[in-house]
Design a protein around this motif. Structure first.
Motif, PDB file in Angstrom:
ATOM      1  N   ALA A 115       0.810  -1.213   0.000  1.00 54.02           N
ATOM      2  CA  ALA A 115       0.000   0.000   0.000  1.00 54.02           C
ATOM      3  C   ALA A 115       0.843   1.264   0.000  1.00 54.02           C
ATOM      4  CB  ALA A 115      -0.936   0.005   1.212  1.00 54.02           C
ATOM      5  N   LEU A 116       1.991   1.257   0.644  1.00 55.91           N
ATOM      6  CA  LEU A 116       2.740   2.495   0.858  1.00 55.91           C
ATOM      7  C   LEU A 116       3.422   3.012  -0.408  1.00 55.91           C
ATOM      8  CD1 LEU A 116       4.314   1.836   4.372  1.00 55.91           C
ATOM      9  CD2 LEU A 116       2.292   3.194   3.781  1.00 55.91           C
ATOM     10  N   HIS A 117       3.617   2.198  -1.430  1.00 52.27           N
ATOM     11  CA  HIS A 117       4.259   2.680  -2.647  1.00 52.27           C
ATOM     12  C   HIS A 117       3.357   3.599  -3.462  1.00 52.27           C
ATOM     13  CE1 HIS A 117       2.373  -1.262  -3.660  1.00 52.27           C
ATOM     14  NE2 HIS A 117       1.917  -0.568  -4.677  1.00 52.27           N
ATOM     15  N   ARG A 118       2.098   3.736  -3.077  1.00 53.10           N
ATOM     16  CA  ARG A 118       1.175   4.565  -3.853  1.00 53.10           C
ATOM     17  C   ARG A 118       0.709   5.798  -3.079  1.00 53.10           C
ATOM     18  NH1 ARG A 118      -2.906  -0.324  -3.144  1.00 53.10           N
ATOM     19  NH2 ARG A 118      -3.942   0.313  -1.228  1.00 53.10           N
ATOM     20  N   VAL A 119       1.389   6.170  -1.999  1.00 58.28           N
ATOM     21  CA  VAL A 119       1.019   7.379  -1.270  1.00 58.28           C
ATOM     22  C   VAL A 119       1.824   8.556  -1.804  1.00 58.28           C
ATOM     23  CG1 VAL A 119       0.443   6.059   0.799  1.00 58.28           C
ATOM     24  CG2 VAL A 119       2.709   7.072   0.577  1.00 58.28           C
ATOM     25  N   ASN A 120       1.254   9.742  -1.728  1.00 51.98           N
ATOM     26  CA  ASN A 120       1.950  10.940  -2.198  1.00 51.98           C
ATOM     27  C   ASN A 120       3.019  11.408  -1.235  1.00 51.98           C
ATOM     28  OD1 ASN A 120       0.848  11.663  -4.791  1.00 51.98           O
ATOM     29  ND2 ASN A 120      -1.095  12.079  -3.762  1.00 51.98           N
ATOM     30  N   ASP A 121       2.772  11.259   0.048  1.00 52.62           N
ATOM     31  CA  ASP A 121       3.706  11.760   1.056  1.00 52.62           C
ATOM     32  C   ASP A 121       4.239  10.593   1.879  1.00 52.62           C
ATOM     33  OD1 ASP A 121       5.182  13.287   2.775  1.00 52.62           O
ATOM     34  OD2 ASP A 121       3.477  14.140   3.853  1.00 52.62           O
ATOM     35  N   LEU A 122       5.109   9.811   1.284  1.00 53.07           N
ATOM     36  CA  LEU A 122       5.651   8.667   2.001  1.00 53.07           C
ATOM     37  C   LEU A 122       6.490   9.085   3.209  1.00 53.07           C
ATOM     38  CD1 LEU A 122       5.967   5.666   2.340  1.00 53.07           C
ATOM     39  CD2 LEU A 122       7.746   5.666   0.586  1.00 53.07           C
ATOM     40  N   PRO A 123       7.340  10.113   3.112  1.00 51.43           N
ATOM     41  CA  PRO A 123       8.058  10.536   4.328  1.00 51.43           C
ATOM     42  C   PRO A 123       7.089  10.912   5.453  1.00 51.43           C
ATOM     43  CG  PRO A 123       9.058  11.531   2.399  1.00 51.43           C
ATOM     44  CD  PRO A 123       7.796  10.884   1.937  1.00 51.43           C
ATOM     45  N   GLY A 124       6.044  11.656   5.126  1.00 51.08           N
ATOM     46  CA  GLY A 124       5.072  12.035   6.145  1.00 51.08           C
ATOM     47  C   GLY A 124       4.323  10.841   6.695  1.00 51.08           C
ATOM     48  N   SER A 125       3.999   9.872   5.822  1.00 50.37           N
ATOM     49  CA  SER A 125       3.315   8.671   6.278  1.00 50.37           C
ATOM     50  C   SER A 125       4.173   7.896   7.274  1.00 50.37           C
ATOM     51  CB  SER A 125       2.961   7.782   5.083  1.00 50.37           C
ATOM     52  OG  SER A 125       2.352   6.581   5.493  1.00 50.37           O
ATOM     53  N   LEU A 126       5.463   7.742   6.966  1.00 51.18           N
ATOM     54  CA  LEU A 126       6.357   6.999   7.856  1.00 51.18           C
ATOM     55  C   LEU A 126       6.523   7.712   9.196  1.00 51.18           C
ATOM     56  CD1 LEU A 126       9.093   5.855   5.306  1.00 51.18           C
ATOM     57  CD2 LEU A 126       7.318   4.447   6.369  1.00 51.18           C
ATOM     58  N   ILE A 127       6.573   9.029   9.177  1.00 50.80           N
ATOM     59  CA  ILE A 127       6.659   9.776  10.437  1.00 50.80           C
ATOM     60  C   ILE A 127       5.416   9.543  11.287  1.00 50.80           C
ATOM     61  CG2 ILE A 127       6.651  12.105  11.427  1.00 50.80           C
ATOM     62  CD1 ILE A 127       8.479  12.945   9.088  1.00 50.80           C
ATOM     63  N   GLN A 128       4.248   9.557  10.652  1.00 52.57           N
ATOM     64  CA  GLN A 128       3.011   9.330  11.394  1.00 52.57           C
ATOM     65  C   GLN A 128       2.928   7.901  11.926  1.00 52.57           C
ATOM     66  OE1 GLN A 128      -0.642  11.168   9.554  1.00 52.57           O
ATOM     67  NE2 GLN A 128       0.834  11.725   7.977  1.00 52.57           N
ATOM     68  N   ILE A 129       3.418   6.945  11.158  1.00 57.50           N
ATOM     69  CA  ILE A 129       3.446   5.561  11.619  1.00 57.50           C
ATOM     70  C   ILE A 129       4.356   5.438  12.839  1.00 57.50           C
ATOM     71  CG2 ILE A 129       4.211   3.225  11.037  1.00 57.50           C
ATOM     72  CD1 ILE A 129       3.373   3.866   8.117  1.00 57.50           C
ATOM     73  N   ARG A 130       5.531   6.068  12.768  1.00 60.11           N
ATOM     74  CA  ARG A 130       6.440   6.011  13.908  1.00 60.11           C
ATOM     75  C   ARG A 130       5.826   6.643  15.152  1.00 60.11           C
ATOM     76  NH1 ARG A 130       8.783  10.256  16.314  1.00 60.11           N
ATOM     77  NH2 ARG A 130       9.555  11.103  14.336  1.00 60.11           N
ATOM     78  N   ARG A 131       5.087   7.724  14.976  1.00 63.20           N
ATOM     79  CA  ARG A 131       4.435   8.354  16.117  1.00 63.20           C
ATOM     80  C   ARG A 131       3.312   7.489  16.675  1.00 63.20           C
ATOM     81  NH1 ARG A 131       3.920  14.545  13.703  1.00 63.20           N
ATOM     82  NH2 ARG A 131       6.096  15.177  14.099  1.00 63.20           N
ATOM     83  N   ALA A 132       2.640   6.725  15.798  1.00 61.27           N
ATOM     84  CA  ALA A 132       1.549   5.862  16.251  1.00 61.27           C
ATOM     85  C   ALA A 132       2.059   4.634  16.992  1.00 61.27           C
ATOM     86  CB  ALA A 132       0.685   5.431  15.070  1.00 61.27           C
ATOM     87  N   LEU A 133       3.362   4.373  16.913  1.00 65.33           N
ATOM     88  CA  LEU A 133       3.951   3.228  17.597  1.00 65.33           C
ATOM     89  C   LEU A 133       4.265   3.578  19.051  1.00 65.33           C
ATOM     90  CD1 LEU A 133       6.510   1.723  15.062  1.00 65.33           C
ATOM     91  CD2 LEU A 133       4.474   0.595  15.961  1.00 65.33           C
ATOM     92  N   ALA A 134       3.984   2.644  19.934  1.00 68.87           N
ATOM     93  CA  ALA A 134       4.442   2.773  21.314  1.00 68.87           C
ATOM     94  C   ALA A 134       5.967   2.640  21.334  1.00 68.87           C
ATOM     95  CB  ALA A 134       3.799   1.695  22.181  1.00 68.87           C
ATOM     96  N   PRO A 135       6.644   3.145  22.364  1.00 73.95           N
ATOM     97  CA  PRO A 135       8.089   2.941  22.465  1.00 73.95           C
ATOM     98  C   PRO A 135       8.443   1.460  22.346  1.00 73.95           C
ATOM     99  CG  PRO A 135       7.375   4.532  24.101  1.00 73.95           C
ATOM    100  CD  PRO A 135       6.123   3.971  23.476  1.00 73.95           C
ATOM    101  N   ASP A 136       9.437   1.178  21.515  1.00 76.86           N
ATOM    102  CA  ASP A 136       9.877  -0.185  21.231  1.00 76.86           C
ATOM    103  C   ASP A 136       8.824  -0.988  20.480  1.00 76.86           C
ATOM    104  OD1 ASP A 136      12.145  -1.788  21.291  1.00 76.86           O
ATOM    105  OD2 ASP A 136      11.405  -2.977  22.966  1.00 76.86           O
ATOM    106  N   GLY A 137       7.877  -0.299  19.822  1.00 76.19           N
ATOM    107  CA  GLY A 137       6.913  -0.970  18.953  1.00 76.19           C
ATOM    108  C   GLY A 137       7.528  -1.237  17.590  1.00 76.19           C
ATOM    109  N   LEU A 138       6.989  -2.191  16.869  1.00 78.66           N
ATOM    110  CA  LEU A 138       7.568  -2.656  15.610  1.00 78.66           C
ATOM    111  C   LEU A 138       6.735  -2.214  14.414  1.00 78.66           C
ATOM    112  CD1 LEU A 138       9.552  -4.452  13.946  1.00 78.66           C
ATOM    113  CD2 LEU A 138       8.032  -6.385  14.453  1.00 78.66           C
ATOM    114  N   PHE A 139       7.404  -1.711  13.390  1.00 79.90           N
ATOM    115  CA  PHE A 139       6.795  -1.425  12.087  1.00 79.90           C
ATOM    116  C   PHE A 139       7.385  -2.387  11.067  1.00 79.90           C
ATOM    117  CE2 PHE A 139       7.522   1.001   8.022  1.00 79.90           C
ATOM    118  CZ  PHE A 139       6.228   0.869   7.538  1.00 79.90           C
ATOM    119  N   MET A 140       6.517  -3.028  10.284  1.00 73.39           N
ATOM    120  CA  MET A 140       6.984  -3.951   9.257  1.00 73.39           C
ATOM    121  C   MET A 140       6.063  -3.833   8.051  1.00 73.39           C
ATOM    122  SD  MET A 140       8.134  -7.905   9.708  1.00 73.39           S
ATOM    123  CE  MET A 140       9.407  -7.376  10.858  1.00 73.39           C
ATOM    124  N   ALA A 141       6.649  -3.628   6.870  1.00 70.19           N
ATOM    125  CA  ALA A 141       5.837  -3.391   5.680  1.00 70.19           C
ATOM    126  C   ALA A 141       6.522  -3.946   4.448  1.00 70.19           C
ATOM    127  CB  ALA A 141       5.584  -1.893   5.509  1.00 70.19           C
TER     128      ALA A 141
END
Length: 316
Positions: A115-141
């Motif tokens: 899904a992420l290869h078709r967003v206009n603001d991928l840097p902004g999306s990744l920043i928001q994903i990181r903020r939505a993660l709890a400390p030491d939470g995992l992002f995998m895509a």
């Protein structure tokens, strides 16, 4: 979150994806492959994930797959198209992948498949994903990489140039593995990792491949696309080129999909940190059983004699 020019017409993308929502269960080979791969990677993490998010969920196959893991408890789903969100398990929300409505630290795990290869603001999306993660939470895509659909891109461009005397973009460009890795670092993820996988998929015909791509939201929705429809002559010529170059002995065609897998962690003080330069207690030369050379000199390693197994210095 950025002021970069828009690459995708997201309104058109949502409309076209909604048109194929009823067919998604019949077109989930690629989504299913990625879901299995991500689930396998999550499974080896020795920790619990009480709250997980499947971002850009399609009909929720990835979320349902990780929900079967004993380490994953509650799974939420986010999809930009209502027709797909209705096919996801509950709870599901409708939102774009770069406009997340979640509070900081809401999830212990965020996954996303194709899904992420078709967003206009991928840097902004990744920043928001990181903020939505709890400390030491995992992002995998997983996202499509630069080498994906190279055969189709090549044949469409050559056919249009040959018949129309000019070309316009027909297949969206995808980032390479280094670019995805740099974006993870820029977004502030800890311990970012990227790797690639290439998968060859056989289709009955070039037309069947193009229908599959449209059904998965990969059709031509570029803002800079030509508004002139692809002519029948160009399409038929592109199909002929595809069959002649990438056909199989049984009359079908092959397509290459490159997946870039990304992972990163929400920053936390407990995570491992790189050692400071000069803090090592042992010499690398000792570990390699070789002689340390001054900068610019040619390195040498001990060579084993095949006759008696003894080690000799290649410079002697």
């Amino acid at each position: 979150m950025s002021e970069a020019p828009l690459l995708f017409d997201r309104r058109l993308l949502r409309a076209r994806r909604a048109r194929f929502a009823s067919e998604i269960e019949d077109r989930q080979v690629l989504i299913g492959h990625v879901a299995g791969e991500i689930a396998d990677r999550v499974a080896i993490m020795l920790r619990a994930f009480p709250r997980a998010l499947d971002l850009g969920a399609y009909h929720g196959l990835l979320g349902r797959t990780i929900a079967e893991l004993p380490s994953v408890e509650e799974v939420f789903y986010a999809e930009s198209v209502l027709a797909y969100a209705r096919r996801c398990p509950s709870p599901a929300v409708v939102c774009d992948e770069d406009l997340l409505p979640f509070k900081d630290g809401a999830f212990n795990l965020v996954v996303s498949g194709l899904a992420l290869h078709r967003v206009n603001d991928l840097p902004g999306s990744l920043i928001q994903i990181r903020r939505a993660l709890a400390p030491d939470g995992l992002f995998m895509a997983a996202a499509l990489g630069a080498n994906a659909l190279g055969e189709l891109r090549e044949c469409l461009l050559e056919a249009e140039e040959e018949i129309e005397g000019g070309v316009s973009p027909r297949v969206a460009p995808f980032a390479d593995v280094r670019s995805y890795g740099a974006l993870l670092q820029r977004a502030g993820f800890a311990l970012p990792v990227t790797d690639t996988e290439e998968l060859e998929v056989i289709y009955p015909s070039p037309r069947a491949l193009m229908q599959e791509i449209r059904a998965l939201g990969g059709g031509n929705v570029l803002v800079a696309r030509s508004k002139k429809p692809l002519s029948r002559r160009v399409l038929l010529r592109a199909e002929d080129l595809y069959r002649s170059r990438y056909g199989t002995p049984d009359g079908k065609v092959a397509a290459t999909f490159q997946f870039v897998f990304m992972s990163g962690w929400g920053p936390d003080p407990s995570q491992q940190k790189p050692l400071k330069p000069g803090s090592a207690q042992s010499r690398l030369a000792d570990a390699l059983n070789t002689t340390e050379q001054p900068g610019g000199a040619k390195a040498s390693f001990p060579r084993t004699d095949p006759k008696d197994g003894s080690k000799t210095d290649p410079e002697s």
